[in-house]
Design an enzyme around this catalytic site. Structure first.
Site, PDB file in Angstrom:
ATOM      1  N   ASP A  88     -43.284  12.048  11.161  1.00 35.83           N
ATOM      2  CA  ASP A  88     -44.696  11.835  12.349  1.00 35.83           C
ATOM      3  C   ASP A  88     -43.855  11.249  13.816  1.00 35.83           C
ATOM      4  OD1 ASP A  88     -46.674  10.800  13.478  1.00 35.83           O
ATOM      5  OD2 ASP A  88     -47.550   9.902  11.242  1.00 35.83           O
ATOM      6  N   HIS A  95     -40.435   1.850   8.741  1.00 34.92           N
ATOM      7  CA  HIS A  95     -39.333   1.587   8.322  1.00 34.92           C
ATOM      8  C   HIS A  95     -37.780   2.939   9.420  1.00 34.92           C
ATOM      9  CE1 HIS A  95     -40.852   4.823   6.830  1.00 34.92           C
ATOM     10  NE2 HIS A  95     -39.942   5.694   6.345  1.00 34.92           N
ATOM     11  N   ASP A  98     -34.688   2.360   9.023  1.00 38.11           N
ATOM     12  CA  ASP A  98     -33.519   3.838   8.109  1.00 38.11           C
ATOM     13  C   ASP A  98     -34.629   4.730   8.334  1.00 38.11           C
ATOM     14  OD1 ASP A  98     -33.543   1.333   6.657  1.00 38.11           O
ATOM     15  OD2 ASP A  98     -35.478   1.743   5.536  1.00 38.11           O
TER      16      ASP A  98
END
Length: 151
Positions: A88, A95, A98
């Protein structure tokens, strides 16, 4: 064709896209091992069950709880052959580090990663998956010398 391990990851606002893509490609995906982040894997399992489709799905943690990092570690250990990560790009992700780590590890370790449905379709339909003589070249991280360019 050898049995592949394919990572499937999607942010919340892209999960519908990934599930729809996985239904469309269910015949191909049913022949391979799927590794998903937690919520995506649960949605895929439920959808496949409802539709009478089969798949070998391993679920990691949810992305924000470390699932992206778990899949990145699998990439480093050469346990992932292909990743599909529908991101998105229109909303911030808590996060983000990550996410970037997973994308970076795929690039460093030469694992193909599709970030949209079109590239995912192109990747899974490549004839190279079935070519026993094809060996992807390892990336070369060497200094570039414009003056003495020899290939």
């Amino acid at each position: 064709m050898k049995k592949l391990t394919i990572a499937l990851v999607a942010h919340d606002k892209r999960k519908f896209d990934l599930i729809e893509w996985a239904i469309f490609n269910a015949e191909f995906l049913s022949k391979h091992n799927l590794v998903c982040t937690g919520t995506t894997g649960t949605l895929l399992e439920e959808t496949y069950k409802e539709k009478g489709l089969k798949a070998n799905i391993t679920k990691m943690h949810s992305g924000p709880l470390g699932g992206d990092a778990e899949i990145a570690a699998m990439v480093v250990r050469k346990e992932i052959n292909l990743a599909v990560f529908l991101i998105d790009d229109l909303n911030p992700q808590p996060h983000e580090a990550d996410i970037q780590m997973l994308l970076r590890q795929c690039r460093i370790h030469n694992v193909p990663i599709a970030c949209n449905r079109y590239s995912a379709d192109l990747m899974i339909t490549s004839s190279l998956w079935g070519d026993k003589n094809y060996k992807p070249m390892e990336p070369k991280y060497i200094a570039f010398d414009r003056e003495n360019l020899e290939i």
